[in-house]
Design a protein around this motif. Structure first.
Motif, mmCIF file in Angstrom:
data_model
loop_
_atom_site.group_PDB
_atom_site.id
_atom_site.type_symbol
_atom_site.label_atom_id
_atom_site.label_comp_id
_atom_site.label_asym_id
_atom_site.label_seq_id
_atom_site.Cartn_x
_atom_site.Cartn_y
_atom_site.Cartn_z
ATOM 1 N N SER A 23 13.948 -10.548 1.685
ATOM 2 C CA SER A 23 13.295 -9.338 1.231
ATOM 3 C C SER A 23 12.145 -9.654 0.277
ATOM 4 C CB SER A 23 14.313 -8.431 0.539
ATOM 5 O OG SER A 23 13.692 -7.271 0.037
ATOM 6 N N GLN A 24 12.376 -10.560 -0.660
ATOM 7 C CA GLN A 24 11.339 -10.922 -1.625
ATOM 8 C C GLN A 24 10.193 -11.650 -0.943
ATOM 9 O OE1 GLN A 24 11.381 -9.914 -4.919
ATOM 10 N NE2 GLN A 24 9.244 -10.610 -4.773
ATOM 11 N N LYS A 27 8.141 -9.039 0.802
ATOM 12 C CA LYS A 27 7.395 -8.242 -0.164
ATOM 13 C C LYS A 27 6.188 -9.013 -0.690
ATOM 14 C CE LYS A 27 7.952 -5.478 -4.354
ATOM 15 N NZ LYS A 27 8.898 -5.020 -5.403
ATOM 16 N N GLU A 124 4.969 1.305 -0.650
ATOM 17 C CA GLU A 124 6.085 1.961 -1.345
ATOM 18 C C GLU A 124 6.920 2.754 -0.353
ATOM 19 O OE1 GLU A 124 3.651 5.945 -2.833
ATOM 20 O OE2 GLU A 124 4.058 4.334 -4.258
ATOM 21 N N THR A 127 12.174 -0.786 2.099
ATOM 22 C CA THR A 127 12.704 -2.111 1.809
ATOM 23 C C THR A 127 12.174 -3.036 2.900
ATOM 24 O OG1 THR A 127 14.726 -1.706 3.102
ATOM 25 C CG2 THR A 127 14.790 -1.203 0.751
ATOM 26 N N TYR A 128 12.174 -4.341 2.630
ATOM 27 C CA TYR A 128 11.515 -5.281 3.525
ATOM 28 C C TYR A 128 12.472 -6.362 3.998
ATOM 29 C CZ TYR A 128 7.804 -3.196 0.682
ATOM 30 O OH TYR A 128 7.005 -2.311 0.004
ATOM 31 N N GLN A 129 12.183 -6.865 5.205
ATOM 32 C CA GLN A 129 12.956 -7.968 5.754
ATOM 33 C C GLN A 129 12.033 -8.900 6.533
ATOM 34 O OE1 GLN A 129 16.575 -6.883 7.860
ATOM 35 N NE2 GLN A 129 16.387 -8.665 9.184
ATOM 36 N N ILE A 149 13.495 3.933 2.411
ATOM 37 C CA ILE A 149 14.478 4.084 1.341
ATOM 38 C C ILE A 149 15.127 5.464 1.407
ATOM 39 C CG2 ILE A 149 14.773 4.188 -1.166
ATOM 40 C CD1 ILE A 149 12.518 2.130 -1.391
#
Length: 216
Positions: A23-24, A27, A124, A127-129, A149
């Motif tokens: 995720s990070q 992002k 915004e 969430t990310y993958q 979200i």
């Protein structure tokens, strides 16, 4: 039994850490994309658009379009309609009906989503993958999955493809909860073009025989 519980706990922690890192990473990657896009004075895009719904084939469609974007200003040609936004009003021009509809911009209305949102929507609300890196027509495309979200969102997920070298958006595949899938693919992405100061200005004299419909 204790060993099994311990093993399952370790696996769960490992998967959680892996997802967090994914995720990070995704992002951070999209932050690079945003930073690059913000440096462009303007963009000119030729695109293909496809919509599919397995439940109702009558909703399926394929078309192409073009858009010039400078800040929030835009000139969009899509599905036989030209739209111009000069920063205050939207001018919808139909050559088939020989009609121009003029309305104030209202972000709460259906036409209140600016084309520039395509370049920033992922900043915004998602969430990310991290996803796969694939070779597409000789280009390396990095895919990122986005999940809304807001659980009440009509969107199930978005798959965003980015040219790994230029960091420009290549494709956006959006799957909705009603089964509709829309695919927007960038065929040409040009930046910092020489655009006249009147490019995003509606000139009524260019449409002498058109009916001018001023909504507000």
């Amino acid at each position: 039994m204790k060993k099994l519980i311990s093993l399952l706990f370790i696996i769960a922690i490992s998967l959680s850490n892996t997802y967090g890192q994914s995720s990070q990473r995704a992002k951070n990657y999209l932050n690079e994309v945003s930073k690059r896009l913000s440096n462009y004075k303007n963009v000119s895009i030729d695109f293909s658009y496809s919509s599919r719904n397995d439940k109702d084939e009558q909703l399926n469609q394929d078309t192409k379009g073009h858009v010039d974007i400078q800040g929030d200003l835009y000139l969009l040609e899509f599905m036989g309609i030209k739209k111009i936004y000069d920063g205050k009003k939207i001018y919808t021009i139909s050559s088939e009906d020989e009609e121009v509809t003029i309305s104030k911009f209202n972000k709460e209305k259906s036409d209140g989503i600016l084309p520039s949102h395509l370049l920033t929507f992922f900043q915004e609300g998602f969430t990310y993958q991290w996803d796969i890196l694939a070779s597409v027509k000789g280009r390396q495309i990095q895919y990122i999955k986005l999940f809304p979200i807001d659980e009440s969102s009509s969107i199930k997920e978005v798959l965003l493809g980015v040219d790994d070298q230029s960091k420009d958006i290549y494709t956006k595949v959006q799957t909705n909860k009603n089964g509709t899938k829309t695919i927007l693919t960038v065929n040409s992405f040009k930046t910092n073009q020489s655009i006249s100061k009147n490019h995003f200005t509606f000139t009524e004299s260019q449409y002498p025989n058109y009916y001018i419909n001023k909504i507000d």
